[in-house]
Design an enzyme around this catalytic site. Structure first.
Site, PDB file in Angstrom:
ATOM      1  CG  ASN A  68      -0.263  -0.094   2.518  1.00  0.00           C
ATOM      2  OD1 ASN A  68       0.511  -1.028   2.755  1.00  0.00           O
ATOM      3  ND2 ASN A  68      -0.518   0.839   3.418  1.00  0.00           N
ATOM      4  CG  HIS A  69       3.085   2.651   2.865  1.00  0.00           C
ATOM      5  ND1 HIS A  69       2.157   3.666   2.976  1.00  0.00           N
ATOM      6  CD2 HIS A  69       3.093   2.009   4.070  1.00  0.00           C
ATOM      7  CE1 HIS A  69       1.631   3.651   4.192  1.00  0.00           C
ATOM      8  NE2 HIS A  69       2.175   2.655   4.868  1.00  0.00           N
ATOM      9  CG  HIS A 177       5.197  -4.119   9.926  1.00  0.00           C
ATOM     10  ND1 HIS A 177       5.925  -2.953  10.030  1.00  0.00           N
ATOM     11  CD2 HIS A 177       4.807  -4.190   8.635  1.00  0.00           C
ATOM     12  CE1 HIS A 177       5.952  -2.343   8.854  1.00  0.00           C
ATOM     13  NE2 HIS A 177       5.279  -3.090   7.989  1.00  0.00           N
TER      14      HIS A 177
END
Length: 257
Positions: A68-69, A177
């Site tokens: 998404n980044h 994460h």
């Protein structure tokens, strides 16, 4: 013949990138790794630069996946078209630069790598990852197919695992994460883990300074997120794949500190 494939969780900030550079090649040698995929979308905390992508590649990655980044650092846009070893989610709009699927040669073994993004809380107007996966798997024949599913919801990742079971060699989740303890081989032979974890600072909240994360949850203004210094970890998984079947025989989590 059996091949050991390493997938590495999201690299976060300069501490994570430096730790990857120090530990990846020794790990590959120790575990007899034939091919390595690293998620690099957080190398610049939000996004990554072309220089950081080159550092990840030079550290020993064969392919870099994103999420998404992807466009957190817009200078990566042209690089996505030029560098065949870097993938962004395949179910992004067709107007986005780059590619979401690549085929790579490993001494005559053809490996397809697919990068997908989930739609539960990460919608971004992306196409359905399940149907996009179908289309990509209808392409050229390969010996192995690996999938990095960058998704928020564990249910979406688990469902994708069952959906692609027996059709891909291995599927792993990235984005949260935090490593999950559900590594396994699915009934039809696909290696799976819901999330690899991350490569970054141990004393952190998902790679961010704890005090900044706490301040944000208290309703304050934490400022631009920063990665703390100190001990780091490299987290991921090793999939043992059989070239005779194209499927997985075992999955092992890794955590290198």
């Amino acid at each position: 013949m059996l091949y050991h494939i390493l997938s590495v969780g999201d690299v976060v900030g300069e501490p994570g990138l430096s730790h990857l550079e120090k530990t990846l090649r020794p790990l590959k040698k120790l575990k007899d790794i034939a091919f390595t995929v690293v998620n690099g979308e957080n190398a610049a905390s939000i996004g990554l630069t072309p220089q950081q992508a080159e550092r990840i590649y030079d550290a020993g990655a064969d392919v870099i996946t994103l999420g998404n980044h992807t466009f957190g650092k817009m200078q990566i846009a042209d690089f996505l078209d030029d560098a065949p070893y870097i993938l962004r989610p395949a179910n992004y709009t067709g107007r986005a630069p780059g590619r979401g699927c690549g085929i790579y040669d490993l001494n005559g073994i053809r490996i397809r790598v697919v990068n997908l993004i989930g739609r539960c809380d990460l919608s971004w107007g992306s196409d359905n990852p399940f149907t996009v996966a179908d289309k990509l798997l209808d392409g050229e024949r390969t010996d192995f197919t690996l999938v990095d599913f960058h998704a928020q919801a564990t249910s979406e990742k688990l469902a994708m695992g069952y959906y692609l079971d027996g059709r891909v060699s291995a599927l792993w989740g990235t984005h949260t994460h935090v490593p999950t303890a559900d590594e396994r081989v699915y009934p039809k032979g696909t290696g799976y883990i819901t999330d690899l974890g991350m490569t970054g600072a141990v004393e952190s909240v998902l790679g961010v300074k704890p005090e900044q994360s706490v301040e944000s949850f208290l309703g304050g203004l934490p400022g631009r997120f920063q990665s703390p210094e100190g001990p780091c970890k490299l987290q991921g998984a090793i999939f043992t794949l059989d070239s005779a079947t194209g499927l997985c025989t075992g999955v092992e989590r890794v955590d290198i500190r």
